[in-house]
Design a protein around this motif. Sequence first.
Motif, short mmCIF file in Angstrom:
data_model
loop_
_atom_site.label_atom_id
_atom_site.label_comp_id
_atom_site.label_asym_id
_atom_site.label_seq_id
_atom_site.Cartn_x
_atom_site.Cartn_y
_atom_site.Cartn_z
N THR A 1 0.83 -1.19 0.00
CA THR A 1 0.00 0.00 0.00
C THR A 1 0.86 1.25 0.00
N SER A 2 0.29 2.35 -0.44
CA SER A 2 0.99 3.63 -0.42
C SER A 2 0.91 4.25 0.97
N LEU A 3 1.94 5.02 1.33
CA LEU A 3 1.92 5.81 2.55
C LEU A 3 1.62 7.26 2.19
N ILE A 4 0.70 7.87 2.89
CA ILE A 4 0.30 9.23 2.61
C ILE A 4 0.41 10.07 3.89
N PRO A 5 0.51 11.40 3.77
CA PRO A 5 0.61 12.25 4.97
C PRO A 5 -0.64 12.12 5.84
N THR A 6 -0.45 12.17 7.15
CA THR A 6 -1.58 12.12 8.07
C THR A 6 -2.34 13.44 8.02
N GLU A 7 -3.63 13.37 8.27
CA GLU A 7 -4.48 14.55 8.19
C GLU A 7 -4.11 15.59 9.23
N ASP A 8 -3.72 15.14 10.45
CA ASP A 8 -3.40 16.09 11.52
C ASP A 8 -1.92 16.39 11.66
N GLY A 9 -1.10 15.81 10.78
CA GLY A 9 0.34 16.07 10.84
C GLY A 9 1.08 15.28 11.89
N GLY A 10 0.35 14.48 12.68
CA GLY A 10 0.99 13.68 13.71
C GLY A 10 1.43 12.33 13.17
N PRO A 11 2.05 11.51 14.00
CA PRO A 11 2.48 10.17 13.56
C PRO A 11 1.31 9.35 13.05
N GLY A 12 1.59 8.46 12.09
CA GLY A 12 0.53 7.64 11.53
C GLY A 12 -0.07 6.67 12.52
N GLY A 13 0.74 6.25 13.48
CA GLY A 13 0.26 5.30 14.47
C GLY A 13 1.37 5.02 15.47
N LEU A 14 1.15 4.01 16.29
CA LEU A 14 2.14 3.64 17.30
C LEU A 14 3.32 2.96 16.61
N ALA A 15 4.53 3.47 16.85
CA ALA A 15 5.72 2.96 16.18
C ALA A 15 6.95 3.32 16.99
N GLU A 16 8.08 2.72 16.65
CA GLU A 16 9.35 3.05 17.30
C GLU A 16 9.88 4.39 16.80
N LEU A 17 9.74 4.65 15.50
CA LEU A 17 10.18 5.90 14.88
C LEU A 17 8.96 6.56 14.24
N ALA B 1 -5.65 2.79 5.98
CA ALA B 1 -5.96 3.08 7.38
C ALA B 1 -6.25 4.56 7.61
N SER B 2 -6.19 5.36 6.57
CA SER B 2 -6.28 6.81 6.74
C SER B 2 -7.68 7.28 7.16
N HIS B 3 -8.68 6.42 7.00
CA HIS B 3 -10.05 6.82 7.33
C HIS B 3 -10.39 6.59 8.80
N ILE B 4 -9.55 5.91 9.55
CA ILE B 4 -9.91 5.57 10.93
C ILE B 4 -9.29 6.56 11.91
N ALA B 5 -9.96 6.72 13.05
CA ALA B 5 -9.51 7.64 14.09
C ALA B 5 -8.35 7.03 14.88
N ARG B 6 -7.77 7.83 15.72
CA ARG B 6 -6.72 7.31 16.61
C ARG B 6 -7.36 6.45 17.71
N ASP B 7 -6.56 5.58 18.30
CA ASP B 7 -7.09 4.69 19.33
C ASP B 7 -6.69 5.18 20.72
N PRO B 8 -7.31 4.64 21.78
CA PRO B 8 -7.07 5.16 23.14
C PRO B 8 -5.63 5.03 23.62
#
Length: 322
Positions: A141-157, A166-173
Amino acid sequence: MPELPEVEVVRRGLVSWVRGRTITHVEVVDRRSIRRHALGPEDFTGNLEGARVLDVVRRGKFLWLPLADTPAGDTPAADRPPVPAVALMAHLGMSGQLLMQDTAVPDEKHLKVRLRLSPAAGMPDQLRFVDQRIFGGLFLTSLIPTEDGGPGGLAELPLPLIAEEASHIARDPLDPDFSFDAFYRRLRARKTGLKRALLDQGLISGIGNIYADEALWKARLHYARPTDTLRRSEALRVLDAARDVMTDALAAGGTSFDSLYVNVNGASGYFDRSLNAYGREGQHCKRCAAAGLASTMRRDQFMNRSSYTCPVCQPRPRNGRW
């Protein structure tokens, strides 16, 4: 279906095994498991072989491996780290497993895809995708910029990039960039039942049926509570409860009801032994029993699934329509 803690257990396991290693060879054993890769097996293997795994990222239940073309022996300049444009997306479905195995380990019965990795001291050299029911799969899949400019998800870097699917889903708790204020504003505007809102991945991701029931039990709230009547303190209570429940599940290795969910080492979780609501129809409510009250957990049909509540400490609201 694996829920957020199960997928996070897999992410944490994968990071220590695959990050920084190069994919040297790809074998597609069953084409059905890459059916989401529209360009077919040749394109799938051609784009993966020679790519280096930069990280393992999770948002909600989505999991992906950002890839770079930089060979394993090359060291990018500190001011010019590789910026991935594509990622290997893993959808676990009902029974998908990502297992790290040595070549000497016999193939699993339901092996679908094998990735051979560059040598690393003391580490297995294969990442195997195993899937009994074939609802899951792998694809690029392609990687695209996040809508809010924050990290795409939980990661080491953390990078401000997200897998397109996954761009359509909200952040998780459990995401450090999760905003309670934004969540509460959107929750109040929903005008639906509380559990329906918790299961809405566009509002808050990663909470599935099991953990929604557990969080609602812990917060003493009924699944049919209208969201537009929810006070800020109540919304915070259920969100904190969801975090607590999923954090406990992570510590236990996830929730497993059979052998189909395992982590990268093949070990099942055991959080199901600690469930307070889900699957406990007809049993005493643990909280009420501790307080000397007699109550029995009940099960209701809910969105083609089930909801488990205590009628005493989670009374159904008079205006609950969902």
